[in-house]
Design a protein around this motif. Structure first.
Motif, PDB file in Angstrom:
ATOM      1  N   GLU A   2       2.712   7.204  -8.053  1.00  0.00           N
ATOM      2  CA  GLU A   2       3.843   7.180  -8.328  1.00  0.00           C
ATOM      3  C   GLU A   2       4.545   6.243  -7.788  1.00  0.00           C
ATOM      4  O   GLU A   2       5.986   6.421  -7.726  1.00  0.00           O
ATOM      5  CB  GLU A   2       4.653   8.734  -8.764  1.00  0.00           C
ATOM      6  N   LYS A   3       4.498   5.874  -6.592  1.00  0.00           N
ATOM      7  CA  LYS A   3       5.737   5.491  -5.414  1.00  0.00           C
ATOM      8  C   LYS A   3       5.609   3.646  -5.732  1.00  0.00           C
ATOM      9  O   LYS A   3       6.331   3.597  -4.849  1.00  0.00           O
ATOM     10  CB  LYS A   3       4.718   5.871  -3.777  1.00  0.00           C
ATOM     11  N   ILE A   4       4.181   3.878  -6.413  1.00  0.00           N
ATOM     12  CA  ILE A   4       4.288   1.643  -6.732  1.00  0.00           C
ATOM     13  C   ILE A   4       5.775   1.620  -7.418  1.00  0.00           C
ATOM     14  O   ILE A   4       6.412   2.438  -8.070  1.00  0.00           O
ATOM     15  CB  ILE A   4       3.280   1.207  -7.458  1.00  0.00           C
ATOM     16  N   GLY A   5       5.780  -0.023  -6.731  1.00  0.00           N
ATOM     17  CA  GLY A   5       7.407  -0.180  -6.518  1.00  0.00           C
ATOM     18  C   GLY A   5       8.540   0.236  -6.626  1.00  0.00           C
ATOM     19  O   GLY A   5       9.666   0.477  -7.116  1.00  0.00           O
ATOM     20  N   SER A   6       8.833   1.229  -5.384  1.00  0.00           N
ATOM     21  CA  SER A   6       9.557   2.227  -4.569  1.00  0.00           C
ATOM     22  C   SER A   6      10.914   0.915  -3.762  1.00  0.00           C
ATOM     23  O   SER A   6      10.150  -0.013  -3.559  1.00  0.00           O
ATOM     24  CB  SER A   6       8.880   2.184  -3.212  1.00  0.00           C
ATOM     25  N   PRO A  40      10.563   4.933  -8.107  1.00  0.00           N
ATOM     26  CA  PRO A  40      10.553   5.393  -7.086  1.00  0.00           C
ATOM     27  C   PRO A  40      11.766   4.937  -5.796  1.00  0.00           C
ATOM     28  O   PRO A  40      11.659   3.822  -5.892  1.00  0.00           O
ATOM     29  CB  PRO A  40       8.942   5.157  -6.530  1.00  0.00           C
ATOM     30  N   VAL A  41      11.687   5.840  -4.761  1.00  0.00           N
ATOM     31  CA  VAL A  41      12.864   5.269  -4.216  1.00  0.00           C
ATOM     32  C   VAL A  41      12.112   5.481  -2.149  1.00  0.00           C
ATOM     33  O   VAL A  41      11.631   6.467  -1.862  1.00  0.00           O
ATOM     34  CB  VAL A  41      14.084   6.081  -3.617  1.00  0.00           C
ATOM     35  N   GLU A  42      11.962   4.111  -1.211  1.00  0.00           N
ATOM     36  CA  GLU A  42      11.810   4.344   0.231  1.00  0.00           C
ATOM     37  C   GLU A  42      12.534   3.821   1.108  1.00  0.00           C
ATOM     38  O   GLU A  42      13.608   3.413  -0.167  1.00  0.00           O
ATOM     39  CB  GLU A  42      10.482   3.838  -0.059  1.00  0.00           C
ATOM     40  N   GLN A  43      12.069   3.732   2.085  1.00  0.00           N
ATOM     41  CA  GLN A  43      13.442   2.957   3.033  1.00  0.00           C
ATOM     42  C   GLN A  43      14.779   3.578   2.589  1.00  0.00           C
ATOM     43  O   GLN A  43      16.527   2.566   2.715  1.00  0.00           O
ATOM     44  CB  GLN A  43      13.096   1.164   2.804  1.00  0.00           C
ATOM     45  N   LYS A  99       1.149  -1.072  -0.010  1.00  0.00           N
ATOM     46  CA  LYS A  99      -0.434  -0.392   0.071  1.00  0.00           C
ATOM     47  C   LYS A  99       0.875   1.792  -0.158  1.00  0.00           C
ATOM     48  O   LYS A  99       2.108   1.027   1.118  1.00  0.00           O
ATOM     49  CB  LYS A  99      -1.146  -0.269   0.947  1.00  0.00           C
ATOM     50  N   PHE A 100       0.857   2.481  -1.325  1.00  0.00           N
ATOM     51  CA  PHE A 100       1.258   3.247  -0.824  1.00  0.00           C
ATOM     52  C   PHE A 100      -0.234   4.389  -0.624  1.00  0.00           C
ATOM     53  O   PHE A 100      -1.067   4.351  -1.508  1.00  0.00           O
ATOM     54  CB  PHE A 100       2.149   3.732  -2.033  1.00  0.00           C
TER      55      PHE A 100
END
Length: 447
Positions: free
Chosen positions: A216-220, A401-404, A186-187
């Motif tokens: 746009e966060k999908i695939g982060s 997209p980048v996270e963590q 989930k985003f």
């Protein structure tokens, strides 16, 4: 008791009690907030408020007191509490009741188009925003928040030196926070609008903004730890500036709590950086023709092409520094003492678009969101370590997209390492704004 009668009697009794100079600060307002959930109105909150503070000089000390009631008993209470507060002050700081300025600038802080809003239209708008967000994509699985709100306030200052000032403000805001799901992940996103006319609230546009931010966060994914060329997107840079804005507080500097103490005239940022405090910005969330000491406000550069021009002053700190106040003496509420705060505080925009900034970076990171600002940033040392989200940039474009990841550094060093300032100046539901900026190097902790 009517306000005019209350004021006359309060000033009369205060002088009889030994106060040499006195002042009243008063504010009244109304706020309406409507929240939608699952196609229905979940909350409808209407609040009205009034507050009045009294301050006066006695034995060269300034005492404060406040109330929400206007009657004879309150007058005696205000005088008693202010006298006790003044007697407990141990420092020798000189405080001022201001006689006022000859001229005050005009600034648009109130929209007549928002008067007498039909609440049924607000209800329809907030329900439409939620509906549009749900219908925008089949990936939308929830709405974390959807609200519309209207606020209006009137505030003023009057004192025994003949000062009489009043101003009023109003604002209409709407937002939606949709949640999308993809491959059991989930985003969330966020879309909003600040308006001075009901017709400016477009449910489809707000929903589109919020859902697209989520999609746009999908695939982060994370990226390897290292040092990266970095764009701090306008929203992220605004939040960072807001977190460190108290380094420009002259009171903190005089107490040794800001590294900008005695740095006027020194280069404290890159030469491409100019920071402005503009209380006369039409429809700005921090706009006002006068501060809470009755001083006429004006637009000024705090940092000019990298060089520190001035800190933010109220009457007390300006007197200590043998300077003229910058008109930044403000209360956090009617019941607080006068401190220092920025008005519309922002980095002046440059000429390059966000796309042009990405081309300049070539390969690196764009940070769009920062978290942990209250616990992960030290405004005294300038050090920060913050959770971040954004996009990896390859060949001058968004790649994924980048996270963590966590970004870390020092705010004072970061300001000096800004290479380019973008043209996309934004104030994300705040009086603190910034365009996107290109930082030549930032430490990133990832996988």
């Amino acid at each position: 008791m009517e306000f005019i009668e209350f004021k006359k009697l309060l000033f009369k009794k205060a002088k009889e009690a030994g106060f040499k100079e006195c002042e009243i600060y008063h504010t009244s307002g109304e706020s309406l907030s409507i929240t939608a959930y699952a196609g229905e109105i979940e909350q409808y909150n209407l609040n009205k408020s009034f507050g009045l503070s009294f301050r006066g000089k006695i034995n060269n000390k300034m005492g404060y007191s406040y109330t929400e009631i206007l009657d004879n008993e309150t007058i005696d209470m205000l005088i008693k509490n202010a006298k006790e507060a003044a007697s407990s002050i141990e420092n020798d700081d000189i405080q001022f009741i201001y006689e006022g300025d000859k001229k005050y600038s005009e600034v648009r802080t109130y929209s007549e188009k928002l008067e007498n809003i039909d609440t049924s239209k607000l209800i329809k708008l907030v329900l439409d925003i939620e509906k549009e967000a749900k219908n925008y994509s089949d990936k939308v699985v929830n709405i974390r928040g959807c609200s519309i709100g209207y606020q209006t306030s009137e505030y003023g200052i009057c004192n025994t030196k003949g000062l009489e000032l009043n101003n009023k403000t109003n604002i209409l805001t709407a937002y939606v926070a949709p949640v999308v799901e993809d491959n059991n992940e989930k985003f969330d996103g966020f879309g909003y609008k600040i308006a001075e006319d009901l017709n400016d609230i477009n449910p489809k546009e707000i929903a589109k903004q919020g859902v697209q931010k989520a999609l746009e966060k999908i695939g982060s994914k994370s990226i390897p730890s290292g040092k990266y060329k970095t764009i701090l997107f306008n929203k992220a840079m605004s939040s960072l500036i807001g977190t460190f804005s108290d380094i420009f507080d002259a009171d903190r500097a005089q107490k040794g709590l800001s590294l900008l103490k005695d740095k006027e005239g020194d280069f404290v940022a890159s030469e491409v950086v100019t920071i402005v405090d503009d209380p006369l910005l039409n429809d700005g969330l921090g706009s006002t023709p006068f501060d809470d000491e009755g001083v006429a406000t004006y637009k000024k550069e705090i940092i000019s092409k990298g060089k520190l021009v001035t800190l933010l002053h109220n009457l007390k700190t300006a007197n200590k520094a043998n300077l003229k106040t910058t008109g930044n003496g403000f209360k956090s509420s009617y019941s607080s003492v006068v401190n220092i705060a920025p008005t519309n505080f922002y980095i002046e925009k440059g000429e390059k678009t966000l796309d042009e900034l990405m081309k300049e970076v070539g390969e690196g990171l764009m940070v769009t969101n920062l978290a942990g600002l209250h616990s992960g940033a030290n405004s005294i040392t300038g050090d920060f370590s913050l959770a971040a989200k954004g996009f990896y940039i390859q060949d001058g474009k968004k790649a994924f997209p980048v996270e963590q990841v966590t970004v870390a550094g020092n705010y004072f060093e970061l300001m000096k390492s800004i290479e380019t300032v973008g043209s996309d100046l934004e104030f994300p539901m705040s009086n603190i704004g910034s365009p996107s900026v290109f930082i030549k190097e930032l430490s990133v902790a990832g996988k």
